[in-house]
Scaffold this active site. Structure first.
Site, PDB file in Angstrom:
ATOM      1  N   ASP A   1      -8.264   3.928 -13.067  1.00 15.00           N
ATOM      2  CA  ASP A   1      -9.039   2.690 -12.951  1.00 15.00           C
ATOM      3  C   ASP A   1      -9.352   2.408 -11.476  1.00 15.00           C
ATOM      4  O   ASP A   1      -8.442   2.179 -10.686  1.00 15.00           O
ATOM      5  CB  ASP A   1      -8.241   1.505 -13.519  1.00 15.00           C
ATOM      6  CG  ASP A   1      -7.925   1.698 -14.997  1.00 15.00           C
ATOM      7  OD1 ASP A   1      -8.809   2.135 -15.748  1.00 15.00           O
ATOM      8  OD2 ASP A   1      -6.786   1.408 -15.410  1.00 15.00           O
TER       9      ASP A   1
ATOM     10  N   ASP B   1      -5.631   8.482  -9.585  1.00 17.16           N
ATOM     11  CA  ASP B   1      -5.532   7.230 -10.314  1.00 17.16           C
ATOM     12  C   ASP B   1      -6.816   7.129 -11.148  1.00 17.16           C
ATOM     13  O   ASP B   1      -7.834   7.746 -10.813  1.00 17.16           O
ATOM     14  CB  ASP B   1      -5.426   6.067  -9.318  1.00 17.16           C
ATOM     15  CG  ASP B   1      -5.536   4.724  -9.995  1.00 17.16           C
ATOM     16  OD1 ASP B   1      -4.787   4.494 -10.956  1.00 17.16           O
ATOM     17  OD2 ASP B   1      -6.388   3.905  -9.579  1.00 17.16           O
TER      18      ASP B   1
END
Ligand code: BG6
Ligand code: MG
Length: 216
Positions: free
Chosen positions: A12, A10
């Site tokens: 952020d 991922d």
């Protein structure tokens, strides 16, 4: 257990901390619309799509808006967010994140991004790391947002690696759910209360133990 051949990260909250910029942009919009929005509220938006974030931020107020106004607010928030992204540079990795990406590659494993964001490529360009990835699955790649497994399945498909042989690194509860739904190994970053459903949990990206995940 299938041997892990690839990691899907991922973006952020795992590679870089854009949550602050998302917060400032949403707060500016909330102020303009006369809605209160705190840092605590912002934590609930972790990993959540732009549309869903607006729905959470506006709550019952949203019913007073037309679809056109809703679209305009999403565009406006994104413009504010993109203004903040201009301040980003290659120094804005979360501690240990850049090293992690190159350690995965050094071990001969593949590495991809699996992010809900439509700004993922811009962020990766600002970090000067866009070319390091074998695949990038972002907010443009699929229509169903996390907790649906689609964004991670798309990354695995691009890398031509079976989902069972992928490990996902996520800081959001919805992202951990998406990884589990994709039949992948889930690695959670953050408190147990948020990512405790993952197979492995670490407080920070810097704390990730690749040997442990790989069973070495
Ligand atoms: C996620 C962020 O990665 O992307 C969320 O954690 C954000 O906060 C979502 O809302 C969508 O991002 P964007 O850049 O397309 O608005
Ligand atoms: Mg995240």
């Amino acid at each position: 257990m299938t041997q892990i051949k690839a990691f899907i990260l991922d973006l952020d909250g795992v590679v870089t901390d854009t949550a602050e910029y998302h917060f400032l942009a949403w707060q500016r919009l909330a102020n303009e619309e006369g809605v209160s929005f705190t840092r605590e509220d912002n934590d609930k938006l972790r990993g959540v799509s732009r549309r869903q974030s607006l729905e959470l931020l506006m709550g019952d107020h949203l019913s007073a808006y037309t679809e056109e106004q809703i679209q305009e607010m999403m565009v406006r928030k994104n413009e504010y967010y993109q203004d903040y992204l201009e301040q980003m540079s290659k120094d804005d990795f979360l501690p240990g994140a850049r090293e992690l990406i190159f350690e995965i590659k050094h071990r001969g494993l593949k590495v991809a991004i699996g992010s809900a964001s439509k700004n993922a490529k811009t962020v990766l360009s600002r970090l000067e790391i866009l070319d390091a990835f074998d695949a990038i699955s972002d907010g443009y790649s699929v229509t169903k947002a996390k907790p649906a497994p689609d964004v991670f399945l798309y990354a695995a498909e691009q890398m031509r690696i079976a989902p069972e042989a992928c490990a996902v690194i996520e800081d959001a509860g919805s992202g951990v759910d998406a990884a589990l739904a994709a039949n992948m190994t889930a690695v959670g970053i953050g408190p147990e209360s948020r990512v405790g459903k993952a197979h492995y949990c670490y407080a920070t990206t810097a704390g990730i133990d690749l040997d442990e995940i790989l069973g070495l």
